[in-house]
Every structure is written in structure tokens, then in C-alpha cells.
Write a protein that holds these residues in place. Structure first.
Motif, PDB file in Angstrom:
ATOM      1  N   GLY A  10     -33.745 -37.856 -64.879  1.00  0.00           N
ATOM      2  CA  GLY A  10     -33.916 -38.622 -66.113  1.00  0.00           C
ATOM      3  C   GLY A  10     -35.018 -38.048 -66.965  1.00  0.00           C
ATOM      4  O   GLY A  10     -35.492 -36.929 -66.732  1.00  0.00           O
ATOM      5  N   LEU A  11     -35.424 -38.842 -67.952  1.00  0.00           N
ATOM      6  CA  LEU A  11     -36.477 -38.465 -68.879  1.00  0.00           C
ATOM      7  C   LEU A  11     -37.752 -39.213 -68.508  1.00  0.00           C
ATOM      8  O   LEU A  11     -37.737 -40.428 -68.324  1.00  0.00           O
ATOM      9  N   VAL A  12     -38.849 -38.482 -68.387  1.00  0.00           N
ATOM     10  CA  VAL A  12     -40.123 -39.090 -68.019  1.00  0.00           C
ATOM     11  C   VAL A  12     -41.238 -38.395 -68.802  1.00  0.00           C
ATOM     12  O   VAL A  12     -41.117 -37.221 -69.157  1.00  0.00           O
ATOM     13  N   GLN A  13     -42.298 -39.120 -69.069  1.00  0.00           N
ATOM     14  CA  GLN A  13     -43.443 -38.527 -69.757  1.00  0.00           C
ATOM     15  C   GLN A  13     -44.285 -37.712 -68.788  1.00  0.00           C
ATOM     16  O   GLN A  13     -44.290 -37.966 -67.571  1.00  0.00           O
ATOM     17  N   ALA A  14     -44.995 -36.761 -69.328  1.00  0.00           N
ATOM     18  CA  ALA A  14     -45.898 -35.955 -68.510  1.00  0.00           C
ATOM     19  C   ALA A  14     -46.871 -36.875 -67.767  1.00  0.00           C
ATOM     20  O   ALA A  14     -47.381 -37.840 -68.330  1.00  0.00           O
ATOM     21  N   GLY A  15     -47.091 -36.559 -66.502  1.00  0.00           N
ATOM     22  CA  GLY A  15     -47.941 -37.381 -65.659  1.00  0.00           C
ATOM     23  C   GLY A  15     -47.182 -38.441 -64.881  1.00  0.00           C
ATOM     24  O   GLY A  15     -47.745 -39.064 -63.974  1.00  0.00           O
ATOM     25  N   GLY A  16     -45.919 -38.639 -65.233  1.00  0.00           N
ATOM     26  CA  GLY A  16     -45.113 -39.648 -64.572  1.00  0.00           C
ATOM     27  C   GLY A  16     -44.489 -39.154 -63.282  1.00  0.00           C
ATOM     28  O   GLY A  16     -44.767 -38.036 -62.817  1.00  0.00           O
ATOM     29  N   SER A  17     -43.645 -40.010 -62.715  1.00  0.00           N
ATOM     30  CA  SER A  17     -43.021 -39.718 -61.422  1.00  0.00           C
ATOM     31  C   SER A  17     -41.529 -39.982 -61.464  1.00  0.00           C
ATOM     32  O   SER A  17     -41.057 -40.820 -62.252  1.00  0.00           O
ATOM     33  N   LYS A  65     -46.679 -27.626 -55.026  1.00  0.00           N
ATOM     34  CA  LYS A  65     -47.435 -28.043 -53.854  1.00  0.00           C
ATOM     35  C   LYS A  65     -48.505 -29.051 -54.258  1.00  0.00           C
ATOM     36  O   LYS A  65     -49.246 -28.855 -55.233  1.00  0.00           O
ATOM     37  N   GLY A  66     -48.560 -30.151 -53.514  1.00  0.00           N
ATOM     38  CA  GLY A  66     -49.525 -31.203 -53.813  1.00  0.00           C
ATOM     39  C   GLY A  66     -49.018 -32.244 -54.791  1.00  0.00           C
ATOM     40  O   GLY A  66     -49.632 -33.299 -54.954  1.00  0.00           O
ATOM     41  N   ARG A  67     -47.902 -31.961 -55.461  1.00  0.00           N
ATOM     42  CA  ARG A  67     -47.321 -32.908 -56.427  1.00  0.00           C
ATOM     43  C   ARG A  67     -45.969 -33.435 -55.961  1.00  0.00           C
ATOM     44  O   ARG A  67     -45.625 -34.590 -56.237  1.00  0.00           O
ATOM     45  N   PHE A  68     -45.184 -32.591 -55.310  1.00  0.00           N
ATOM     46  CA  PHE A  68     -43.848 -32.974 -54.859  1.00  0.00           C
ATOM     47  C   PHE A  68     -43.840 -33.147 -53.344  1.00  0.00           C
ATOM     48  O   PHE A  68     -44.553 -32.443 -52.623  1.00  0.00           O
ATOM     49  N   THR A  69     -42.991 -34.050 -52.866  1.00  0.00           N
ATOM     50  CA  THR A  69     -42.822 -34.265 -51.434  1.00  0.00           C
ATOM     51  C   THR A  69     -41.339 -34.358 -51.106  1.00  0.00           C
ATOM     52  O   THR A  69     -40.617 -35.173 -51.697  1.00  0.00           O
ATOM     53  N   ILE A  70     -40.908 -33.537 -50.171  1.00  0.00           N
ATOM     54  CA  ILE A  70     -39.525 -33.586 -49.703  1.00  0.00           C
ATOM     55  C   ILE A  70     -39.489 -34.389 -48.408  1.00  0.00           C
ATOM     56  O   ILE A  70     -40.395 -34.283 -47.568  1.00  0.00           O
ATOM     57  N   ARG A  72     -36.461 -36.712 -45.648  1.00  0.00           N
ATOM     58  CA  ARG A  72     -35.058 -36.967 -45.352  1.00  0.00           C
ATOM     59  C   ARG A  72     -34.917 -38.176 -44.456  1.00  0.00           C
ATOM     60  O   ARG A  72     -35.827 -38.511 -43.689  1.00  0.00           O
ATOM     61  N   ASP A  73     -33.767 -38.813 -44.554  1.00  0.00           N
ATOM     62  CA  ASP A  73     -33.409 -39.928 -43.695  1.00  0.00           C
ATOM     63  C   ASP A  73     -32.038 -39.580 -43.102  1.00  0.00           C
ATOM     64  O   ASP A  73     -31.015 -39.748 -43.774  1.00  0.00           O
ATOM     65  N   ASN A  74     -32.033 -39.104 -41.881  1.00  0.00           N
ATOM     66  CA  ASN A  74     -30.773 -38.658 -41.282  1.00  0.00           C
ATOM     67  C   ASN A  74     -29.819 -39.819 -41.016  1.00  0.00           C
ATOM     68  O   ASN A  74     -28.606 -39.628 -40.983  1.00  0.00           O
ATOM     69  N   ALA A  75     -30.356 -41.011 -40.851  1.00  0.00           N
ATOM     70  CA  ALA A  75     -29.491 -42.176 -40.647  1.00  0.00           C
ATOM     71  C   ALA A  75     -28.710 -42.506 -41.918  1.00  0.00           C
ATOM     72  O   ALA A  75     -27.624 -43.088 -41.848  1.00  0.00           O
ATOM     73  N   LYS A  76     -29.272 -42.141 -43.069  1.00  0.00           N
ATOM     74  CA  LYS A  76     -28.623 -42.399 -44.351  1.00  0.00           C
ATOM     75  C   LYS A  76     -27.993 -41.149 -44.958  1.00  0.00           C
ATOM     76  O   LYS A  76     -27.496 -41.193 -46.090  1.00  0.00           O
ATOM     77  N   ASN A  77     -28.055 -40.040 -44.230  1.00  0.00           N
ATOM     78  CA  ASN A  77     -27.497 -38.782 -44.748  1.00  0.00           C
ATOM     79  C   ASN A  77     -28.050 -38.441 -46.122  1.00  0.00           C
ATOM     80  O   ASN A  77     -27.297 -38.024 -47.023  1.00  0.00           O
ATOM     81  N   THR A  78     -29.341 -38.597 -46.294  1.00  0.00           N
ATOM     82  CA  THR A  78     -29.950 -38.432 -47.614  1.00  0.00           C
ATOM     83  C   THR A  78     -31.245 -37.643 -47.512  1.00  0.00           C
ATOM     84  O   THR A  78     -32.033 -37.848 -46.581  1.00  0.00           O
ATOM     85  N   VAL A  79     -31.449 -36.769 -48.477  1.00  0.00           N
ATOM     86  CA  VAL A  79     -32.715 -36.067 -48.630  1.00  0.00           C
ATOM     87  C   VAL A  79     -33.309 -36.460 -49.982  1.00  0.00           C
ATOM     88  O   VAL A  79     -32.573 -36.704 -50.941  1.00  0.00           O
ATOM     89  N   TYR A  80     -34.624 -36.541 -50.030  1.00  0.00           N
ATOM     90  CA  TYR A  80     -35.320 -37.003 -51.229  1.00  0.00           C
ATOM     91  C   TYR A  80     -36.306 -35.949 -51.725  1.00  0.00           C
ATOM     92  O   TYR A  80     -36.797 -35.118 -50.955  1.00  0.00           O
ATOM     93  N   LEU A  81     -36.598 -36.033 -53.000  1.00  0.00           N
ATOM     94  CA  LEU A  81     -37.683 -35.246 -53.576  1.00  0.00           C
ATOM     95  C   LEU A  81     -38.507 -36.181 -54.453  1.00  0.00           C
ATOM     96  O   LEU A  81     -38.061 -36.593 -55.528  1.00  0.00           O
ATOM     97  N   GLN A  82     -39.668 -36.554 -53.954  1.00  0.00           N
ATOM     98  CA  GLN A  82     -40.597 -37.369 -54.729  1.00  0.00           C
ATOM     99  C   GLN A  82     -41.429 -36.442 -55.604  1.00  0.00           C
ATOM    100  O   GLN A  82     -42.105 -35.546 -55.081  1.00  0.00           O
ATOM    101  N   MET A  83     -41.380 -36.656 -56.901  1.00  0.00           N
ATOM    102  CA  MET A  83     -42.074 -35.789 -57.850  1.00  0.00           C
ATOM    103  C   MET A  83     -43.124 -36.603 -58.591  1.00  0.00           C
ATOM    104  O   MET A  83     -42.778 -37.546 -59.315  1.00  0.00           O
ATOM    105  N   ASN A  84     -44.375 -36.271 -58.399  1.00  0.00           N
ATOM    106  CA  ASN A  84     -45.488 -36.945 -59.057  1.00  0.00           C
ATOM    107  C   ASN A  84     -46.209 -35.980 -59.990  1.00  0.00           C
ATOM    108  O   ASN A  84     -46.047 -34.767 -59.890  1.00  0.00           O
ATOM    109  N   SER A  85     -47.004 -36.542 -60.874  1.00  0.00           N
ATOM    110  CA  SER A  85     -47.793 -35.736 -61.818  1.00  0.00           C
ATOM    111  C   SER A  85     -46.921 -34.696 -62.508  1.00  0.00           C
ATOM    112  O   SER A  85     -47.262 -33.504 -62.582  1.00  0.00           O
TER     113      SER A  85
END
Length: 122
Positions: A10-17, A65-70, A72-85
Motif C-alpha cells: 500500500g501507500l505509507v508515509q516515510a517513517g511509517g510501517s 537491516k534493523g528496519r525490516f523483520t522476516i 514465518r508461521d508454518n502452521a498458517k503456511n505464511t511468511v511475513y515481512l514487517q517493515m518499519n521506518s
């Protein structure tokens, strides 16, 4: 082969997540290492992050590095990418991909999703 579907862009402002999700089909998801890549307009696709099948090992591009976190939840067959800053230079189409071995190069990933757009405004 595993089928992958990304969501959460989606669309997010700088500094957002944002948190991206990648849902995989098939019962063998836990056998795959997973990765996130991105491709900005006019640029080559580049590695962002990767995670081993168990989640015990993770790798990141220096630029995130230090801003994003990968994760996974194997029970849900899903991988995530949390993106901060988030920064404007993070703007790209983000793809998830599956590999039989933990890897950071495009050629090592055999299954790809269709991508999700992330736009960071300044």
C-alpha cells in the motif's frame, strides 16, 4: 512447486510501517526456505530478506537491516515481512519466493508470487 500470494502492500508515509504477508498453498510449506525480494521501477530485482524452513536463521540486505523483520508461521503456511521506518527508497514491488535451501540470490528461488506494491511518500 508451491503457489505464493502476497498481500499487505500500500501507500505509507516515510517513517511509517507496513506488514507484508505471503500465503503459500500446499502441505510442504515448512520444507521451504522463504525470501522477499523487491524491484523498483527501472531497477533490477534485489534481495531483501530470507528465512530458513524452521525460522531459526534469517538474512537481510544491508539496506533494510534493523528496519525490516522476516518471520514465518508454518502452521498458517505464511511468511511475513514487517517493515518499519520506511523510506521513499523502499518503494518497489515486493515479491516472496520459495527455495529448497536457504539462499539470497534470485536464481536459487524456484517459486514466486505475483508481487505487491509498496509506495513510500516523502
Amino acid at each position: 512447486q508451491v503457489q505464493l500470494v502476497e498481500s499487505g502492500g500500500g501507500l505509507v508515509q516515510a517513517g511509517g510501517s507496513l506488514r507484508l504477508s505471503c500465503a503459500a498453498s500446499g502441505r510442504t510449506f515448512s520444507s521451504y526456505a522463504m525470501g522477499w525480494f523487491r524491484q523498483a521501477p527501472g531497477k533490477e530485482r534485489e534481495f531483501v530478506a530470507a528465512i530458513s524452513w524452521s525460522g531459526g536463521s534469517t538474512y537481510y540486505a544491508d539496506s533494510v537491516k534493523g528496519r525490516f523483520t522476516i518471520s514465518r508461521d508454518n502452521a498458517k503456511n505464511t511468511v511475513y515481512l514487517q517493515m518499519n521506518s520506511l523510506k521513499p527508497e523502499d518503494t518497489a514491488v515486493y515479491y516472496c519466493a520459495a527455495s529448497l535451501l536457504i539462499a539470497t540470490t534470485i536464481v536459487d528461488f524456484g517459486s514466486w508470487g505475483q508481487g505487491t506494491q509498496v509506495t513510500v511518500s516523502s
